[in-house]
Design a protein around this motif. Structure first.
Motif, short mmCIF file in Angstrom:
data_model
loop_
_atom_site.label_atom_id
_atom_site.label_comp_id
_atom_site.label_asym_id
_atom_site.label_seq_id
_atom_site.Cartn_x
_atom_site.Cartn_y
_atom_site.Cartn_z
N LEU A 23 -69.27 25.42 -69.89
CA LEU A 23 -70.40 26.20 -70.30
C LEU A 23 -70.14 27.14 -71.34
O LEU A 23 -68.81 27.58 -71.30
N ASN A 24 -71.07 27.14 -72.39
CA ASN A 24 -70.52 28.26 -73.55
C ASN A 24 -71.27 29.64 -73.02
O ASN A 24 -72.11 29.57 -72.05
N ASP A 25 -71.05 30.50 -74.03
CA ASP A 25 -71.66 31.88 -73.39
C ASP A 25 -73.12 31.93 -73.68
O ASP A 25 -73.50 32.73 -72.55
N MET A 26 -73.80 31.32 -74.33
CA MET A 26 -75.40 31.29 -74.08
C MET A 26 -75.68 30.56 -72.74
O MET A 26 -76.52 31.03 -72.06
N GLU A 27 -74.99 29.54 -72.23
CA GLU A 27 -75.37 29.00 -71.19
C GLU A 27 -75.17 29.65 -69.89
O GLU A 27 -75.87 29.75 -68.81
N LYS A 28 -73.91 30.40 -69.79
CA LYS A 28 -73.53 31.22 -68.91
C LYS A 28 -74.61 32.56 -68.70
O LYS A 28 -75.05 32.83 -67.61
N VAL A 29 -75.17 32.79 -70.02
CA VAL A 29 -76.01 34.12 -69.83
C VAL A 29 -77.36 33.84 -69.18
O VAL A 29 -77.81 34.39 -68.27
N LEU A 30 -77.77 32.41 -69.31
CA LEU A 30 -78.83 32.05 -68.73
C LEU A 30 -78.97 31.73 -67.29
O LEU A 30 -79.76 31.99 -66.42
N ILE A 31 -77.83 31.36 -66.97
CA ILE A 31 -77.63 31.38 -65.47
C ILE A 31 -77.48 32.45 -64.71
O ILE A 31 -78.01 32.89 -63.92
N ARG A 32 -76.73 33.37 -65.49
CA ARG A 32 -76.57 34.84 -65.05
C ARG A 32 -77.95 35.48 -64.83
O ARG A 32 -78.42 36.36 -63.95
N SER A 83 -62.13 26.80 -61.33
CA SER A 83 -61.85 28.18 -61.85
C SER A 83 -62.75 28.85 -62.50
O SER A 83 -64.07 28.47 -62.65
N PRO A 84 -62.47 30.14 -63.02
CA PRO A 84 -63.52 30.87 -63.58
C PRO A 84 -64.12 30.14 -64.97
O PRO A 84 -63.62 29.31 -65.53
N GLY A 85 -65.40 30.31 -64.97
CA GLY A 85 -66.06 29.67 -66.00
C GLY A 85 -67.00 28.16 -65.39
O GLY A 85 -67.70 27.85 -66.32
N GLU A 86 -66.31 27.93 -64.48
CA GLU A 86 -66.93 26.46 -64.07
C GLU A 86 -68.09 26.89 -63.00
O GLU A 86 -68.24 27.64 -62.25
N MET A 87 -68.85 25.76 -62.85
CA MET A 87 -69.99 25.71 -61.81
C MET A 87 -69.62 24.69 -60.70
O MET A 87 -68.52 23.80 -60.71
N MET A 88 -70.07 25.20 -59.51
CA MET A 88 -69.75 23.99 -58.40
C MET A 88 -70.89 24.20 -57.47
O MET A 88 -72.06 24.65 -57.64
N ALA A 89 -70.82 22.94 -56.53
CA ALA A 89 -71.89 22.56 -55.64
C ALA A 89 -73.14 22.01 -56.29
O ALA A 89 -74.39 22.13 -56.05
N LEU A 90 -72.90 21.21 -57.30
CA LEU A 90 -73.85 20.94 -58.24
C LEU A 90 -74.58 19.46 -57.78
O LEU A 90 -75.79 19.53 -57.40
N GLY A 104 -63.68 27.43 -50.06
CA GLY A 104 -62.99 28.76 -49.64
C GLY A 104 -62.36 29.29 -50.85
O GLY A 104 -61.81 29.08 -52.00
N ALA A 105 -62.44 30.69 -50.78
CA ALA A 105 -61.79 31.68 -51.78
C ALA A 105 -60.53 31.51 -51.81
O ALA A 105 -59.91 32.14 -50.80
N ILE A 106 -59.66 31.21 -52.82
CA ILE A 106 -58.26 31.47 -52.72
C ILE A 106 -57.87 32.78 -52.89
O ILE A 106 -56.98 33.29 -52.50
N ASN A 107 -58.59 33.57 -53.81
CA ASN A 107 -58.44 34.95 -53.89
C ASN A 107 -59.82 35.59 -54.01
O ASN A 107 -60.73 35.08 -53.76
N ASP A 108 -59.60 36.87 -54.12
CA ASP A 108 -61.13 37.45 -54.50
C ASP A 108 -61.98 36.71 -55.61
O ASP A 108 -61.20 36.78 -56.51
N VAL A 109 -63.13 36.59 -55.25
CA VAL A 109 -63.90 35.92 -56.36
C VAL A 109 -65.15 36.54 -56.65
O VAL A 109 -65.81 36.98 -55.61
N SER A 110 -65.81 36.55 -57.79
CA SER A 110 -67.29 36.79 -57.96
C SER A 110 -68.09 35.46 -58.46
O SER A 110 -67.38 34.66 -59.26
N LEU A 111 -69.07 35.40 -57.85
CA LEU A 111 -69.88 34.25 -58.17
C LEU A 111 -71.25 34.63 -58.61
O LEU A 111 -71.65 35.67 -58.06
N VAL A 112 -72.00 33.82 -59.49
CA VAL A 112 -73.31 33.81 -59.65
C VAL A 112 -74.01 32.85 -58.94
O VAL A 112 -73.65 31.56 -58.91
#
Length: 234
Positions: A23-32, A83-90, A104-112
């Motif tokens: 995803l580019n920055d604009m696409e990430k903004v739309l999802i956020r 990894s960061p920047g990727e989408m999942m569960a699509l 499962g979270a391998i380490n502490d994670v933040s998700l939209v």
């Protein structure tokens, strides 16, 4: 050494070392804007097999493993570590079916997190985002096909070497002594990713270390000689 590593990847045109569309920055903004941010600690189960697939996720920070449980209760990692920047569960969310995997979270994670209905509205409003998601799912289908071939046709040494090369490309940090993989995984976790036993992983990693393909800094692996490591990928 990092240039040698990248040259080796560029030379090898096989699909298993190609990255999926990001995803580019604009696409990430739309999802956020359409979702909400959540935080989970290391080890948290984000979703489980049997859950209704009613939301998608954008990983902002941290790493997530997708896995299934075998009949004897072992965790078997399927697909790639997300990894960061990727989408999942699509795919399952778009289909509206029960989930077949755990995340499962391998380490502490933040998700939209975005609901299925809101996600579908977003795709309808922004066709370019829908095209990106379609390409992403296509790339993951090819990746899944490659993983099946690797499991059937390759021996454990080749599968492990390939996994390290993928991780070096995806999450590696270039240093003067090689590519440092900044993800702490136990030998048991690595074994679940390459379809073998923990003992086999330990033995193979020691062999890679002895031939100076890799080195260790605690539990951090550094790829020192990608050309030697690639020779195992047969």
């Amino acid at each position: 050494m990092q240039e040698d590593f990248q040259d080796m990847i560029d030379h090898n045109q096989s699909s298993f070392l190609r990255s999926e569309p990001m995803l580019n920055d604009m696409e990430k903004v739309l999802i956020r804007q359409a979702g909400s941010t959540v935080h989970y600690p290391k080890g948290h189960i984000i979703f489980a097999a049997g859950d209704i697939a009613d939301r998608v996720y954008l990983i902002e920070s941290g790493w997530v493993k997708i896995y299934r449980l075998s009949t004897d209760g072992r965790r078997v990692t399927v697909g790639s570590i997300r990894s960061p920047g990727e989408m999942m569960a699509l795919a399952e969310t778009l289909l509206g079916v029960e989930r077949t995997c755990f995340a499962g979270a391998i380490n502490d994670v933040s998700l939209v997190v975005m609901t299925k209905n809101r996600f579908e509205e977003l795709l309808a409003q922004h066709p370019f985002l829908a095209i990106k998601v379609a390409k992403l799912l296509g790339a993951r289908m090819r990746e899944a096909e490659a993983i099946i071939q690797e499991m059937v046709c390759w021996q454990a040494p080749g599968r492990l070497a390939l996994m390290l090369m993928k991780m070096g490309e995806k999450m590696g940090e270039p240093t003067k002594n090689g590519t440092k993989i900044n993800l702490h995984l136990t030998h048991e976790e690595i074994a679940s990713m390459v379809g073998t036993s923990r003992q086999t992983v330990t033995s193979l990693l020691n062999a890679f270390k002895q031939e100076k393909s890799i080195s260790y800094e605690g539990r951090v692996i550094r790829i020192e000689n990608p050309d030697k490591l690639a020779k195992w990928m047969v």
